[in-house]
Design an enzyme around this catalytic site. Structure first.
Site, short mmCIF file in Angstrom:
data_model
loop_
_atom_site.label_atom_id
_atom_site.label_comp_id
_atom_site.label_asym_id
_atom_site.label_seq_id
_atom_site.Cartn_x
_atom_site.Cartn_y
_atom_site.Cartn_z
CD GLU A 1 -2.25 -1.34 2.85
OE1 GLU A 1 -2.17 -0.38 3.65
OE2 GLU A 1 -2.78 -2.43 3.13
CE LYS B 1 5.68 5.33 6.77
NZ LYS B 1 5.15 6.55 7.27
CG ASP C 1 4.46 12.44 4.86
OD1 ASP C 1 4.42 12.15 6.06
OD2 ASP C 1 5.36 13.13 4.35
CE1 TYR D 1 -2.80 3.40 8.82
CE2 TYR D 1 -2.81 5.11 7.16
CZ TYR D 1 -2.51 4.69 8.43
OH TYR D 1 -1.94 5.57 9.31
CE LYS E 1 10.20 7.39 6.38
NZ LYS E 1 9.60 8.04 7.47
CB CYS F 1 17.24 46.90 9.79
SG CYS F 1 16.35 46.82 8.23
CB CYS G 1 16.46 51.23 7.73
SG CYS G 1 15.85 50.39 9.19
CB CYS H 1 13.65 46.03 10.92
SG CYS H 1 13.76 47.83 10.74
CB CYS I 1 12.52 50.10 7.63
SG CYS I 1 13.41 48.81 6.76
#
Ligand code: IVH
Length: 694
Positions: free
Chosen positions: A117, A119, A121, A229, A316, A410, A413, A428, A434
């Site tokens: 089957e 798998k 996720d 399942y 996997k 930043c 600025c 920032c 800015c």
């Protein structure tokens, strides 16, 4: 390894596995790939096998990863599982599958076969049906006790509340996976990026987070899906597992059709190879193949370890990843001031596209990866849209390579960055000064889902540099002459722009509210708020407490809204936008236009004379319901130009009526004039993330 070093390494591995397990199951924000996690686990298993006296009963090798928050109330009732919910042993190559098959054959005498089957996720769920009715849904939790998410599960559309057919046991459990299909995942992350919130790393985390929302209605909006399942053998009298699933399907339960009975290793291998490529066409994420001994009696004979059944194993798939060199790191400042580190990479081909940039998320992630300048790094896409760096290759590090330093100020600025408690990101704080934040906010305001003004990055850059637009309200004072000063602008471009600006006066309040760019207020939240506060003045007066009383508005969102309306500059801006004629209350536009489409479930596909969003609104305002996929319940498939061939095929197969835009508009009493709206493709996040928005 000598005993002392082994003991030390075992301690490290256990700590690290526990931390990664918490990140995966509780935070829904894994930091390493499944593959790397499994390798750490394998290393621990091998050391414990070498030194059995160092084995403990709480080692991650013998406990199931828990999705329950340690000590913190999750808001769900905990319930014990009647039968433990176990995990599966993992393999990554055929030789390991062969070992599994050999072990099974040694224990079993007589013939047996395998059920192979997909798998899935997602996040595991156990459903209980009593007298044909769904009575309980539990998450896996720690395998013995799970969270009761029954109310939420009732909002997952393909889980039947009531079974069909007959012959089902008076009471039984059936287990499976709650998934978030890519489509729903993309939509959700787009919304999150729009709010400058961390997107979910992959559909699995998104499914798990969505299943555990406090408000079941919100879970219902996340577009979750379920596939089942496994029925514990004690629950049903069947000779084989595949027969049990077939029977479940006959009762209307969603069981995957992608299963095959395999008699030998060759057939298993064929199934694996087929799905290794074919899975890319599935609408949801899968991360492997599960191989189960099919005969119930054989399963009983093989039994269980503390963690896994001995009658099943997972093969996997490796997430596709590529190794490339880190050239430099840019620190991008978004409109809310969040600073995101982005890796600039030597271009590398990954799943068919060239990757040049990948996100490093935040400073914590950089530290965890222990990334150094010039490192070779692994980039992965997997189910994710934004490529990310999942590991570094320390063996290829050049001597003396330095750790990158997250900027203190930043990069745009120069203002010192700040990091609030519980925030993984640095910000920032100079929101009004800015330039990048200012331009980001203007760009957000013009966005297609906000005010839909025809001004992109380059135009905004110029308007800002010329001092013509510093806040969105400045747009409304622009003259034709101002526009003709822009590079390459002629009468026609100015006309188009001014027309789009004039049209913003028709934009409904909920979109105006979204366009204001209040932190944490995305499209969906804006809609929710407008239902409770029909105009901006009442919203501006709302207290944090009354805002948190709105479903799906948490403390952080409420404080952000409250704070926004306490800032004089924001209030001035709103007053100017009001004066420009924008809608600041849910007026006639938001009301029902007709009931011409009452009771209809409509799927749209392709591009139309109006934007897809406008089309969806039009459907809603005329009493119809939008749906994203064609099913037997679909009333109409509305096909614009370039519709999805898969949708058309499905509609034809199911006998669903397919109509053109023209035919559709004729159904409505007040059809809008179809204009020449821009082609309205889905925006990619990559573009959002790397195109200047974040
Ligand atoms: S059977 C007793 N079948 O994978 C064994 N599990 O990594 C019951 N999973 O905990 C599990 N697809 O959540 C089974 N076709 C499938 C599956 C599947 C996904 C999940 C399940 C399990 C996890 C282990």
């Amino acid at each position: 390894m000598d005993r002392l070093s082994a003991e030390k390494r075992i301690g490290e591995l256990r700590d690290s596995l526990r931390e990664h397990s918490r990140r995966y199951y509780v935070d829904n924000a894994p930091l390493i790939s499944d593959y790397d996690f499994d390798r750490l686990m394998l290393e621990l298993q091998e050391l414990e096998a070498q030194y059995p006296d160092l084995q403990t009963s709480d080692s991650p090798t013998v406990t199931v990863g828990s999705d329950i928050e340690g000590g913190v109330r999750s808001g769900f009732e905990r319930k014990a599982h009647t039968y433990p919910m176990l995990s599966l042993g993992n393999t990554y190559n055929i030789a390991e599958v062969e070992e599994f098959a050999d072990r099974a054959a040694k224990t079993l005498d007589g013939d047996f076969c395998y059920s192979c089957e997909l798998k899935f996720d997602g996040t595991a769920i156990s459903l209980t049906y009593r007298n044909g009715l769904l009575v309980q849904a539990l998450t896996r939790g720690d395998g013995s006790v799970g969270d009761d998410v029954t109310a939420n599960v009732r909002h997952i559309p393909n889980i039947p509340q009531k079974l069909a057919g007959s012959g089902y046991p008076a009471e039984f459990e059936i287990r499976g996976e709650v998934l978030m299909p890519y489509k729903s995942f993309d939509r959700l992350n787009e919304e999150r990026l729009g709010r400058e919130e961390e997107p979910f790393a992959n559909p699995r985390n998104a499914a798990s987070g969505s299943l555990k929302l406090i408000d079941p209605i919100e879970t219902g909006k996340r577009g979750l899906w379920c596939t089942l399942y496994h029925i514990p053998a004690q629950c049903i009298d069947c000779r084989t597992h595949s027969e049990a699933l077939d029977r479940a399907a006959s009762w209307g339960l969603p069981v995957s059709e992608h299963r095959r009975i395999c008699r030998n290793l060759k057939e298993i291998e064929d199934f694996i190879n087929y799905w290794d490529t074919e899975r890319k066409h599935l609408p949801y994420a899968t991360d492997g193949i599960v191989i189960k001994v099919n005969e119930t009696a054989a399963q009983m004979a093989l039994g269980y370890t503390a963690k896994f059944p001995r009658w099943a194993v997972a093969y996997k798939f490796r997430a596709e990843r590529a190794l490339t060199k880190l050239l430099s790191i840019s620190y991008q400042v978004g409109r809310t001031g969040a600073v995101t580190p982005v890796a600039n990479l030597e271009p590398v081909l990954l799943s068919g596209t060239t990757v040049r940039r990948a996100t490093l998320n935040n400073a914590d992630q950089m530290a965890l990866l222990d990334i150094h300048m010039g490192d070779y790094v692994y980039v992965e896409k997997g189910g994710e849209i934004i490529p990310k760096i999942t590991a570094v290759e320390p063996g290829k590090r050049t001597e003396g390579a330095l750790r990158p330093e997250f900027p203190k100020c930043c990069p745009e600025c120069g203002t010192p960055l700040v990091r609030e408690e519980d925030e993984a990101r640095w910000f920032c704080p100079n929101s009004s000064g800015c330039p990048t934040q200012i331009k980001g906010r203007i760009l957000h305001f013009t966005g297609r889902k906000a005010m839909n003004i025809l001004a992109g990055d380059a135009t905004i850059d110029q308007l800002y540099s010329l001092g013509l637009v510093k806040t969105p309200a400045d747009f409304y004072s622009l003259t034709r002459d101002d526009l003709l000063r822009l590079d390459g602008w002629k009468d026609k471009s100015a006309d188009r722009f001014l027309k789009s600006l004039a049209a913003t006066r028709e934009v409904p309040y909920e979109r105006v509210l979204f366009a204001l760019g209040i932190r944490h207020v995305g499209e969906t939240t804006a809609k929710t708020i407008v239902k409770e506060y029909a105009d901006v003045d009442s919203l501006a007066q709302a207290s944090v407490e009354s805002l948190t009383a709105i479903a799906d508005v948490g403390d952080i969102v409420a404080r952000s809204i409250y704070g926004f309306f306490r800032d004089e500059e924001n209030l001035r801006e709103i007053a100017r936008l009001k004066a420009a004629g924008l809608r600041f209350s849910a007026g006639a536009a938001a009301q029902q236009a007709s009931d011409a489409l009452e009771g209809m479930s409509i799927v749209i596909s392709g591009n139309f004379g109006i934007s897809r969003d406008e089309m969806k609104k039009l459907i809603e305002r005329n009493g119809g319901k939008n749906s994203s996929s064609v099913s037997s319940k679909t009333s109409l498939l509305l096909a614009g130009s370039k519709p999805g061939p898969e949708k058309i095929r499905k509609a034809e197969e199911l006998g669903v009526r397919v109509i053109s835009e023209e035919e559709f508009l004729a159904l409505l009493p007040q059809a809008p004039q179809a204009g020449n709206a821009e082609a309205d493709e889905e925006e990619g996040y990559q573009e959002d993330l790397f195109g200047g928005m974040v």
